[in-house]
Enzyme design. Structure first.
Site, PDB file in Angstrom:
ATOM      1  N   MET A 106       7.735  12.248  23.799  1.00  0.00           N
ATOM      2  CA  MET A 106       7.106  13.432  24.402  1.00  0.00           C
ATOM      3  C   MET A 106       5.583  13.262  24.455  1.00  0.00           C
ATOM      4  O   MET A 106       4.849  14.229  24.660  1.00  0.00           O
ATOM      5  CB  MET A 106       7.471  14.699  23.633  1.00  0.00           C
ATOM      6  CG  MET A 106       8.968  14.993  23.688  1.00  0.00           C
ATOM      7  SD  MET A 106       9.360  16.729  23.526  1.00  0.00           S
ATOM      8  CE  MET A 106       8.657  17.083  21.942  1.00  0.00           C
ATOM      9  N   GLY A 154       3.607   5.925  14.967  1.00  0.00           N
ATOM     10  CA  GLY A 154       5.072   6.011  14.872  1.00  0.00           C
ATOM     11  C   GLY A 154       5.710   5.655  16.203  1.00  0.00           C
ATOM     12  O   GLY A 154       6.631   4.818  16.279  1.00  0.00           O
ATOM     13  N   HIS A 155       5.215   6.265  17.270  1.00  0.00           N
ATOM     14  CA  HIS A 155       5.728   5.942  18.609  1.00  0.00           C
ATOM     15  C   HIS A 155       5.488   4.455  18.928  1.00  0.00           C
ATOM     16  O   HIS A 155       6.355   3.772  19.462  1.00  0.00           O
ATOM     17  CB  HIS A 155       5.002   6.761  19.682  1.00  0.00           C
ATOM     18  CG  HIS A 155       5.186   8.245  19.575  1.00  0.00           C
ATOM     19  ND1 HIS A 155       4.165   9.101  19.226  1.00  0.00           N
ATOM     20  CD2 HIS A 155       6.274   9.037  19.790  1.00  0.00           C
ATOM     21  CE1 HIS A 155       4.610  10.341  19.237  1.00  0.00           C
ATOM     22  NE2 HIS A 155       5.878  10.337  19.572  1.00  0.00           N
ATOM     23  N   GLN A 178      14.206  21.616  25.289  1.00  0.00           N
ATOM     24  CA  GLN A 178      14.458  21.484  23.853  1.00  0.00           C
ATOM     25  C   GLN A 178      13.573  22.406  23.026  1.00  0.00           C
ATOM     26  O   GLN A 178      13.607  22.353  21.797  1.00  0.00           O
ATOM     27  CB  GLN A 178      14.348  20.029  23.402  1.00  0.00           C
ATOM     28  CG  GLN A 178      12.945  19.449  23.425  1.00  0.00           C
ATOM     29  CD  GLN A 178      12.968  17.949  23.168  1.00  0.00           C
ATOM     30  OE1 GLN A 178      13.414  17.160  23.990  1.00  0.00           O
ATOM     31  NE2 GLN A 178      12.501  17.536  21.997  1.00  0.00           N
ATOM     32  N   ASP A 229      13.332  11.480  13.079  1.00  0.00           N
ATOM     33  CA  ASP A 229      14.199  12.558  13.561  1.00  0.00           C
ATOM     34  C   ASP A 229      15.642  12.186  13.241  1.00  0.00           C
ATOM     35  O   ASP A 229      16.421  11.783  14.120  1.00  0.00           O
ATOM     36  CB  ASP A 229      13.977  12.765  15.066  1.00  0.00           C
ATOM     37  CG  ASP A 229      12.566  13.223  15.366  1.00  0.00           C
ATOM     38  OD1 ASP A 229      12.328  14.434  15.375  1.00  0.00           O
ATOM     39  OD2 ASP A 229      11.676  12.362  15.542  1.00  0.00           O
ATOM     40  N   SER A 233       3.317  14.129  16.160  1.00  0.00           N
ATOM     41  CA  SER A 233       2.366  14.705  17.124  1.00  0.00           C
ATOM     42  C   SER A 233       1.926  16.090  16.653  1.00  0.00           C
ATOM     43  O   SER A 233       0.812  16.528  16.932  1.00  0.00           O
ATOM     44  CB  SER A 233       3.007  14.810  18.504  1.00  0.00           C
ATOM     45  OG  SER A 233       3.483  13.545  18.909  1.00  0.00           O
ATOM     46  N   ARG A 234       2.801  16.781  15.935  1.00  0.00           N
ATOM     47  CA  ARG A 234       2.477  18.147  15.486  1.00  0.00           C
ATOM     48  C   ARG A 234       1.477  18.163  14.330  1.00  0.00           C
ATOM     49  O   ARG A 234       0.929  19.228  14.024  1.00  0.00           O
ATOM     50  CB  ARG A 234       3.754  18.905  15.103  1.00  0.00           C
ATOM     51  CG  ARG A 234       4.614  19.252  16.311  1.00  0.00           C
ATOM     52  CD  ARG A 234       5.733  20.233  15.982  1.00  0.00           C
ATOM     53  NE  ARG A 234       6.355  20.760  17.181  1.00  0.00           N
ATOM     54  CZ  ARG A 234       7.468  20.274  17.760  1.00  0.00           C
ATOM     55  NH1 ARG A 234       8.084  19.243  17.217  1.00  0.00           N
ATOM     56  NH2 ARG A 234       7.957  20.823  18.864  1.00  0.00           N
TER      57      ARG A 234
HETATM   58  P1  AMP Z   1       8.686  12.599  20.025  1.00  0.00           P
HETATM   59  O1  AMP Z   1       7.554  12.231  20.927  1.00  0.00           O
HETATM   60  O2  AMP Z   1       8.283  13.421  18.854  1.00  0.00           O
HETATM   61  O3  AMP Z   1       9.877  13.134  20.774  1.00  0.00           O
HETATM   62  O4  AMP Z   1       9.185  11.235  19.390  1.00  0.00           O
HETATM   63  C1  AMP Z   1       9.598  10.158  20.199  1.00  0.00           C
HETATM   64  C2  AMP Z   1      10.259   9.124  19.330  1.00  0.00           C
HETATM   65  O5  AMP Z   1       9.322   8.647  18.367  1.00  0.00           O
HETATM   66  C3  AMP Z   1      11.460   9.680  18.557  1.00  0.00           C
HETATM   67  O6  AMP Z   1      12.513   8.712  18.554  1.00  0.00           O
HETATM   68  C4  AMP Z   1      10.898   9.888  17.179  1.00  0.00           C
HETATM   69  O7  AMP Z   1      11.854   9.818  16.152  1.00  0.00           O
HETATM   70  C5  AMP Z   1       9.911   8.727  17.087  1.00  0.00           C
HETATM   71  N1  AMP Z   1       8.901   9.011  16.065  1.00  0.00           N
HETATM   72  C6  AMP Z   1       8.115  10.109  15.974  1.00  0.00           C
HETATM   73  N2  AMP Z   1       7.362  10.056  14.860  1.00  0.00           N
HETATM   74  C7  AMP Z   1       7.685   8.896  14.221  1.00  0.00           C
HETATM   75  C8  AMP Z   1       7.270   8.270  13.014  1.00  0.00           C
HETATM   76  N3  AMP Z   1       6.370   8.829  12.221  1.00  0.00           N
HETATM   77  N4  AMP Z   1       7.832   7.098  12.687  1.00  0.00           N
HETATM   78  C9  AMP Z   1       8.778   6.526  13.476  1.00  0.00           C
HETATM   79  N5  AMP Z   1       9.220   7.057  14.634  1.00  0.00           N
HETATM   80  C10 AMP Z   1       8.685   8.231  15.005  1.00  0.00           C
END
Ligand code: AMP
Length: 289
Positions: free
Chosen positions: A30, A36-37, A61, A150, A186-187
Site C-alpha cells: 500500500m 520492511g517492504h 480493506q 501481517d 507505514s502507520r
Molecule cells: P502494506 O503496505 O502494509 O500492505 O504491506 C505490504 C507488505 O509488506 C505486506 O506483505 C506486509 O506484511 C509487508 N510488511 C509490512 N511491514 C513489514 C515489516 N516490518 N517487515 C516485513 N514485511 C512487512
C-alpha cells in the site's frame, strides 16, 4: 524502472516476460514504503527474473471509521526507493482502475477472515483477499512475497491460494524491525515521540512470552497472562487482542509444544499497531515459512 497504471498493460508485460521463460515475482503493497517492504522486494529480486511491485491503498480493506483518507501516500518517493532496489515495474493503479463502477464481486475466506484482526476490523480481510485476487489475476506472478508482520493475512492468503487454485507460490519474509525492536509499519509515521516510545510495549510483551517459552513454559494461558501483564504496564496503550494461536487456522492453542503464533494488536492513541512472533515447539522463534 517503468511505472504502470493500467491493469491491461501490467498483464501484457507479465505475460510477455513469462512467455520469454522469465519468472515473475510480485510484491503487493500500500506504499509509504519502508525497509520492511524493501526486504520483500530484495527477496523477490533474488528469486525472480522480473520484479513487479504494486502500490495501491486499497479502499475496500478500510472500515468506514478507519484511516483510508489519511493513510500516508508518497508515490514519487516510493518509486525512487523501488528503482534503487532494481525493481523492474511499479504498478500504481487508480481506485477506478481497480474498482470500475459496477463491480460487485468479492473474494472472502470464510472463518479465517473473522479471526484476530478480522474480529475487530469487520470486512477488512474480505477487502484484502478481493484486491489480492485481482492483483494476482492482473500480474499473474510465479511468486508473490508477503511479510510475516501481517501474520493473519499470511494464513488467509495461503488458504485463498489453496482453495481457489491460484497458480502462484507464496513466499513469506521475516518481520523487519527498528533497532529498538518496534516492527516497521507505514502507520508508525502517525506516532508522536511519546507514542513512539509507548509503542515498544508490544515488542516487550512478545519478548516476555518468548523468554518464558525459552525457559520451558508451554502453557498458553500462562504465557498469555504474562504477555498481557507487560501490555498493562503501558497505560496509554489500549490492547485490542493478545492471542496465542495456531499459525494456519488462527484458533487458540492450549499448549505451544506444537508451535504457535503469538499475535498482538493495540491502539497507541488512535493508531492501531500489530506485531507477532512465532514459537516453535522447542520454545524458540522459528524462521517464517
Ligand atoms: P502494506 O503496505 O502494509 O500492505 O504491506 C505490504 C507488505 O509488506 C505486506 O506483505 C506486509 O506484511 C509487508 N510488511 C509490512 N511491514 C513489514 C515489516 N516490518 N517487515 C516485513 N514485511 C512487512
Amino acid at each position: 524502472m517503468l511505472i504502470l497504471t493500467s491493469a491491461e498493460e501490467a498483464t501484457a508485460i507479465s505475460k510477455e516476460a513469462r512467455q520469454a521463460g522469465k519468472r515473475v515475482g510480485f510484491v503487493p503493497t500500500m506504499g509509504a514504503l519502508h525497509q520492511g517492504h524493501l526486504s520483500l522486494v530484495r527477496t523477490a529480486r533474488a528469486q525472480a527474473d522480473v520484479v513487479i511491485t504494486s502500490v495501491f491503498v486499497n479502499p475496500t480493506q478500510f472500515g468506514p471509521t478507519e484511516d483510508f483518507s489519511k493513510y500516508p501516500r508518497d508515490p514519487e518517493k516510493d518509486s525512487a526507493m523501488l528503482a534503487a532496489e532494481k525493481c523492474d515495474y511499479v504498478f500504481l493503479p487508480s481506485v477506478e482502475e481497480m474498482y470500475p463502477p459496477g463491480a460487485t464481486t468479492w473474494v472472502n475466506v470464510e472463518g479465517l477472515s473473522e479471526k484476530l484482526d478480522g474480529r475487530s476490523r469487520p470486512g477488512h480481510f474480505r477487502g484484502v483477499t478481493t484486491v489480492v485476487s485481482k492483483l494476482f489475476n492482473i500480474v499473474q506472478p510465479d511468486f508473490a512475497f508477503f511479510g510475516q508482520k501481517d501474520a493473519a493475512q499470511v494464513a488467509i492468503i495461503n488458504k485463498m491460494v489453496c482453495d481457489l487454485n491460484f497458480d502462484v507460490r507464496i513466499v513469506v519474509c521475516p518481520i523487519v524491525r527498528e533497532s529498538d525492536g518496534l516492527a516497521m509499519s507505514s502507520r508508525n509515521a502517525y506516532l508522536n515521540p511519546d507514542q513512539r516510545k509507548q509503542a515498544l510495549v508490544l515488542y516487550r510483551a512478545l519478548m516476555r512470552v518468548q523468554t518464558l517459552a525459552d525457559r520451558g513454559e508451554s502453557n498458553s494461558a500462562r504465557l498469555k497472562v504474562a504477555g498481557e501483564q507487560v501490555m498493562a504496564e503501558e497505560s496509554a496503550v489500549k490492547p485490542d487482542y493478545f492471542e496465542i494461536v495456531n499459525r494456519d487456522v488462527l484458533d487458540p492453542v492450549a499448549d505451544i509444544s506444537g508451535g504457535a503464533l503469538v499475535a498482538v494488536a493495540a491502539y497507541v492513541g488512535s493508531t492501531r499497531l500489530i506485531d507477532n512472533i512465532v514459537l516453535t515447539g522447542k520454545g524458540t522463534a522459528s524462521a517464517p515459512r
